[in-house]
Design an enzyme around this catalytic site. Sequence first.
Site, PDB file in Angstrom:
ATOM      1  N   HIS A 175       3.657  34.390  12.580  1.00  0.00           N
ATOM      2  CA  HIS A 175       3.104  34.305  14.009  1.00  0.00           C
ATOM      3  C   HIS A 175       2.766  34.935  14.528  1.00  0.00           C
ATOM      4  CE1 HIS A 175       1.342  31.239  17.360  1.00  0.00           C
ATOM      5  NE2 HIS A 175       1.728  29.632  16.924  1.00  0.00           N
ATOM      6  N   ASP A 220      -7.434  25.994  16.612  1.00  0.00           N
ATOM      7  CA  ASP A 220      -5.812  25.798  16.090  1.00  0.00           C
ATOM      8  C   ASP A 220      -6.206  25.332  14.695  1.00  0.00           C
ATOM      9  OD1 ASP A 220      -2.876  25.224  15.709  1.00  0.00           O
ATOM     10  OD2 ASP A 220      -2.927  24.186  17.374  1.00  0.00           O
ATOM     11  N   GLU A 279      -2.274  33.230  11.514  1.00  0.00           N
ATOM     12  CA  GLU A 279      -0.240  33.660  10.939  1.00  0.00           C
ATOM     13  C   GLU A 279      -0.523  33.256   9.384  1.00  0.00           C
ATOM     14  OE1 GLU A 279       1.036  30.976  13.257  1.00  0.00           O
ATOM     15  OE2 GLU A 279      -0.678  31.258  14.724  1.00  0.00           O
TER      16      GLU A 279
HETATM   17  O1  TA6 Z   1       0.216  27.827  15.471  1.00  0.00           O
HETATM   18  C1  TA6 Z   1      -0.436  27.504  16.600  1.00  0.00           C
HETATM   19  C2  TA6 Z   1       0.583  26.703  17.141  1.00  0.00           C
HETATM   20  O2  TA6 Z   1       1.496  25.977  15.575  1.00  0.00           O
HETATM   21  C3  TA6 Z   1       0.266  26.339  17.937  1.00  0.00           C
HETATM   22  O3  TA6 Z   1      -0.450  24.660  18.076  1.00  0.00           O
HETATM   23  C4  TA6 Z   1       0.618  26.353  19.642  1.00  0.00           C
HETATM   24  O4  TA6 Z   1       0.790  25.267  20.189  1.00  0.00           O
HETATM   25  C5  TA6 Z   1       1.021  27.366  19.282  1.00  0.00           C
HETATM   26  O5  TA6 Z   1       1.488  27.579  18.636  1.00  0.00           O
HETATM   27  C6  TA6 Z   1       2.507  27.757  20.188  1.00  0.00           C
HETATM   28  O6  TA6 Z   1       3.575  27.167  19.784  1.00  0.00           O
HETATM   29  P1  TA6 Z   1       4.167  27.523  21.227  1.00  0.00           P
HETATM   30  O7  TA6 Z   1       5.355  27.216  20.115  1.00  0.00           O
HETATM   31  O8  TA6 Z   1       5.179  29.390  20.721  1.00  0.00           O
HETATM   32  O9  TA6 Z   1       3.986  27.571  22.093  1.00  0.00           O
END
Ligand code: TA6
Length: 322
Positions: A175, A220, A279
Amino acid sequence: MSTTDNKSSSSSSSSVEITKGINGLDKVILREIHGSSAEVYLYGAHVTSWKNEQGEELLFVSSKAIFKPPKPIRGGIPICFPQFSNLGPLEAHGFARNRLWTIEPDPPAFPPNVNATNRVFVDLLLKPTEEDLKIWPHSFEYRLRVTLGPAGDLMLTSRIRNTDAKPFTFTFAYHTYFSVSDISEVRVEGLETLDYLDNLNNRERSTEQGDAITFESEVDKIYLSTPTKIAILDHEKKRTFVVRKDGLPDAVVWNPWDKKAKAIADLGDDEYKHMLCVEAATIEKAITLKPGEEWKGRQELSAVPSSYCSGQLDPNKVLQSS
Ligand code: TA6
């Protein structure tokens, strides 16, 4: 943990240093002989810093990031395993990002190309605890090698082995939060015409046309069956990030924009302007491992000066070069 040239910690040589980070959490600092560096917290096997030879930070970490278990660190490179997002019964993005990993001094051998000369790297290991097995009843060994190459490239190689007596299935993402000067001036090249699942629209499948992805509101999206190379062009910094990946067919692109940024407690209200998540992931096609099988997923990041062509950034040069 190793340097393949010199183990001295002087500034003129590569080094691996184990030290304390924020709130006394253990971290590993990798330093490459030409001046680039990376920092990895054992908490989450979380890369929190990647600097080029000029000492410029290339990853975004929130000024409000909480370096305290069980909260995952906001920024850097969280590891999403064994579940991406809420696509399953576990907490969002799984538990690997908020577990304490260990350093593995002598992991099983990597293929020769991963262990090439003049690289500095650390090997980390995660095995499930009794508590983990209660929420995800599958034994595994997850080995992560974080490597800094001679040109300052940052490579993450994951090897996940099923040490259970029955198969298991997982989704996965690196991520990665890139540091950008101004999100409105950023373009992502290499994904623009591909199918994606829109997380802002019930993960409906759609496609767009255009010569790049640009940003003017929340994004997203999970791009599917993506190429092995993606370019992120930061116009203001005249810098292009190149993401190369292997074993990871999908690519998530995320920026929360202003409203959602305000709702995220560990992100500053305006910090969305200076971050972009791209990611490398495997989400649409979950990985199933039979007992004894191992999966490998690799992400390699490099940062190069952007080239210009009639006043325009020329990502093709980046995408076409190896
Ligand atoms: O990778 C994108 C995502 O899944 C978004 O939907 C967003 O919420 C982000 O990750 C962050 O997630 P987190 O659990 O780290 O707040």
